[in-house]
Design a protein around this motif. Structure first.
Motif, short mmCIF file in Angstrom:
data_model
loop_
_atom_site.label_atom_id
_atom_site.label_comp_id
_atom_site.label_asym_id
_atom_site.label_seq_id
_atom_site.Cartn_x
_atom_site.Cartn_y
_atom_site.Cartn_z
N PHE A 115 1.87 9.99 5.55
CA PHE A 115 2.92 10.53 4.68
C PHE A 115 2.48 10.43 3.22
CE2 PHE A 115 6.48 9.46 7.89
CZ PHE A 115 6.43 10.74 8.41
N VAL A 116 1.94 9.27 2.84
CA VAL A 116 1.51 9.05 1.46
C VAL A 116 0.36 9.99 1.10
CG1 VAL A 116 0.51 7.37 -0.14
CG2 VAL A 116 2.30 6.65 1.44
N MET A 117 -0.61 10.13 2.00
CA MET A 117 -1.76 10.99 1.73
C MET A 117 -1.36 12.45 1.59
SD MET A 117 -4.61 9.29 4.28
CE MET A 117 -5.90 10.45 3.82
N ARG A 118 -0.28 12.84 2.27
CA ARG A 118 0.22 14.22 2.18
C ARG A 118 1.29 14.37 1.09
NH1 ARG A 118 2.61 14.71 7.72
NH2 ARG A 118 2.97 16.90 7.24
N LYS A 119 1.55 13.26 0.36
CA LYS A 119 2.54 13.22 -0.71
C LYS A 119 3.94 13.56 -0.22
CE LYS A 119 1.18 13.95 -4.95
NZ LYS A 119 0.64 14.49 -6.21
N LYS A 120 4.23 13.14 1.02
CA LYS A 120 5.58 13.28 1.58
C LYS A 120 6.35 11.99 1.28
CE LYS A 120 4.74 17.17 3.99
NZ LYS A 120 5.50 18.43 3.91
N THR A 173 0.82 -1.21 0.00
CA THR A 173 0.00 0.00 0.00
C THR A 173 0.85 1.26 0.00
OG1 THR A 173 -1.81 -1.13 1.14
CG2 THR A 173 -1.78 1.29 1.25
N VAL A 174 1.87 1.32 0.88
CA VAL A 174 2.64 2.56 1.03
C VAL A 174 3.72 2.72 -0.04
CG1 VAL A 174 2.17 2.64 3.50
CG2 VAL A 174 4.29 1.57 2.70
N LYS A 175 4.13 1.62 -0.67
CA LYS A 175 5.19 1.72 -1.68
C LYS A 175 4.66 1.69 -3.11
CE LYS A 175 8.99 1.95 -1.03
NZ LYS A 175 9.84 3.17 -0.82
N VAL A 176 3.49 1.09 -3.32
CA VAL A 176 2.99 0.93 -4.69
C VAL A 176 1.61 1.56 -4.86
CG1 VAL A 176 2.40 -0.70 -6.53
CG2 VAL A 176 4.29 -1.22 -4.95
N LEU A 177 0.62 1.01 -4.16
CA LEU A 177 -0.76 1.44 -4.36
C LEU A 177 -0.99 2.90 -3.96
CD1 LEU A 177 -3.66 0.69 -5.13
CD2 LEU A 177 -4.01 -0.10 -2.77
N GLY A 178 -0.53 3.28 -2.77
CA GLY A 178 -0.75 4.64 -2.28
C GLY A 178 -0.17 5.71 -3.19
N PRO A 179 1.14 5.63 -3.53
CA PRO A 179 1.71 6.62 -4.45
C PRO A 179 1.00 6.67 -5.80
CG PRO A 179 3.45 5.44 -3.31
CD PRO A 179 2.18 4.75 -2.95
N LYS A 180 0.53 5.52 -6.27
CA LYS A 180 -0.19 5.48 -7.54
C LYS A 180 -1.51 6.22 -7.44
CE LYS A 180 -0.68 4.08 -11.82
NZ LYS A 180 0.23 4.59 -12.90
N LEU A 181 -2.25 6.01 -6.35
CA LEU A 181 -3.54 6.67 -6.16
C LEU A 181 -3.37 8.18 -5.97
CD1 LEU A 181 -5.33 4.13 -3.76
CD2 LEU A 181 -5.81 4.52 -6.20
N MET A 182 -2.25 8.59 -5.38
CA MET A 182 -2.02 10.01 -5.10
C MET A 182 -1.32 10.73 -6.24
SD MET A 182 -3.39 10.72 -2.24
CE MET A 182 -2.73 12.37 -2.13
N GLU A 183 -0.97 10.01 -7.27
CA GLU A 183 -0.15 10.57 -8.35
C GLU A 183 -0.76 11.84 -8.95
OE1 GLU A 183 2.18 8.93 -12.32
OE2 GLU A 183 0.51 7.78 -11.48
N ASN A 184 -2.06 11.83 -9.24
CA ASN A 184 -2.72 12.97 -9.87
C ASN A 184 -3.68 13.69 -8.92
OD1 ASN A 184 -1.50 12.45 -12.45
ND2 ASN A 184 -2.95 10.76 -12.72
N ARG A 185 -3.45 13.54 -7.63
CA ARG A 185 -4.28 14.20 -6.63
C ARG A 185 -3.46 15.22 -5.84
NH1 ARG A 185 -6.59 8.97 -6.67
NH2 ARG A 185 -8.89 8.99 -6.66
N LYS A 186 -4.15 16.19 -5.29
CA LYS A 186 -3.49 17.15 -4.42
C LYS A 186 -3.26 16.51 -3.04
CE LYS A 186 -5.41 21.34 -6.54
NZ LYS A 186 -6.22 22.56 -6.30
N PRO A 187 -2.21 16.93 -2.34
CA PRO A 187 -1.98 16.40 -0.98
C PRO A 187 -3.15 16.73 -0.06
CG PRO A 187 -0.06 17.61 -1.78
CD PRO A 187 -1.17 17.88 -2.75
N PHE A 188 -3.47 15.80 0.82
CA PHE A 188 -4.53 16.03 1.80
C PHE A 188 -4.03 16.96 2.90
CE2 PHE A 188 -6.08 12.14 -0.15
CZ PHE A 188 -7.47 12.31 -0.14
N GLU A 189 -4.91 17.82 3.36
CA GLU A 189 -4.61 18.66 4.52
C GLU A 189 -5.07 17.90 5.77
OE1 GLU A 189 -3.02 21.47 4.73
OE2 GLU A 189 -2.71 21.71 2.57
#
Length: 312
Positions: free
Chosen positions: A132-137, A45-61
């Motif tokens: 970290f992933v949701m905030r694109k860190k 999730t944190v190395k593959v799926l999460g970064p892929k899902l966040m690729e074209n999204r803005k970081p969450f506040e």
């Protein structure tokens, strides 16, 4: 087939006959495979799926979420640390040799329950990385971070299954104390820049974690030199984990603080030398520029030209 049957029989004997029978029916304690599946899912999730899902999204506040999450972790860690003290450490437990009490007396059951809750806390810590992933860190999702969080639930599972109490809980006691400090730091950092400027002690937190692993290493491996009714397999299990994590954290410390500080000094030195060179260059050019500005340099040129013509 005979080899496979022996492996299967050995596994069942280990799980059914050599483990602590008090915990066999506790949640996630019947088999290591659910815990292993959760750990592998976390890494994916944190190395593959999460970064892929966040690729074209803005970081969450997530400021408010982080404040409440870190506050929860401080309280949870404080309770776990208190339980380790109340169950034996610094009271009835020996730092030299502490066998596991497999009886059903209240004190033995209390430390066993504490071990299970410590195991459960390793799952709640997955949210460190998820946030970290949701905030694109993504730079925070380091090798150290993922290995540390990905291994711990599986490692602690074996401790709860076979030795829920005794000598190895020294690691849990120290670790919960470190987590009180660590999550207090994260809690303060979550309040934003007005507080973050006072958090100069981050590198000392990493140093505290390294000291923790040295203490665990020494505490575990002392049993190799004395007689103690404690499983040698878990001496090596805990001791080698301490070695692994010390190496990972020390490597992080070198990269994040020592090499970064050296790089910053070299950059500052280069900037100073560049400024000095520019200043000297301007100093050399200044008389010439002044000469042209007041006509003296032009007069010198004309006199030289006139002299050259006269000589011809």
């Amino acid at each position: 087939m005979e080899i496979i049957n022996r492996i299967v029989d050995g596994y069942h004997d280990l799980m059914d006959n050599q483990s602590d029978q008090r915990v066999k029916d506790w949640f996630l304690m019947s088999s290591p495979f659910p815990t292993l599946a959760i750990c592998l899912t976390y890494v994916f999730t944190v190395k593959v799926l999460g970064p892929k899902l966040m690729e074209n999204r803005k970081p969450f506040e997530l400021k408010n979420v982080l404040v409440w999450y870190n506050l929860f972790q401080v309280i949870f860690s404080s309770w776990l640390f208190y339980e380790s003290i109340a169950s034996g450490w610094f009271t009835s437990y020996s730092f030299r040799c502490q066998p596991v009490d497999y009886s059903n007396n209240p004190q033995a059951m209390r430390i066993a329950y504490g071990c299970w809750w410590y195991y459960f806390s390793k799952f709640t810590e997955f949210f460190d990385t998820i946030f970290f992933v949701m905030r694109k860190k993504f730079d925070h999702v380091s090798k150290l971070h993922v290995i540390h969080h990905g291994i711990m639930p599986m490692s602690v599972w074996f401790g709860v299954k076979f030795t829920p109490g005794g000598h190895s809980t020294f690691f849990g006691m120290l670790n919960t104390f470190v987590h009180i400090v660590m999550y207090s730091y994260y809690l303060l950092a979550a309040f934003g820049p007005q507080v973050q400027k006072y958090l100069w002690w981050k590198k000392y937190l990493t140093a505290l974690q390294m000291v923790q692993f040295v203490m665990v290493f020494l505490h575990a491996f002392q049993l190799l030199f004395i007689d103690c009714d404690y499983p040698r397999a878990f001496v090596w299990w805990i001791g080698m984990h301490a070695v692994l994590f010390y190496y990972l954290f020390s490597d992080f410390y070198k990269q994040a603080y020592i090499k970064k500080a050296k790089s910053l000094k070299l950059k500052q030195k280069a900037e100073v030398e560049s400024s000095k060179t520019d200043y000297e260059s301007k100093e050399r050019k200044l008389p010439l520029l002044n000469g042209f500005s007041n006509g003296s340099a032009l007069g010198d040129v004309r006199q030289r030209m006139a002299g050259a013509v006269a000589s011809q």
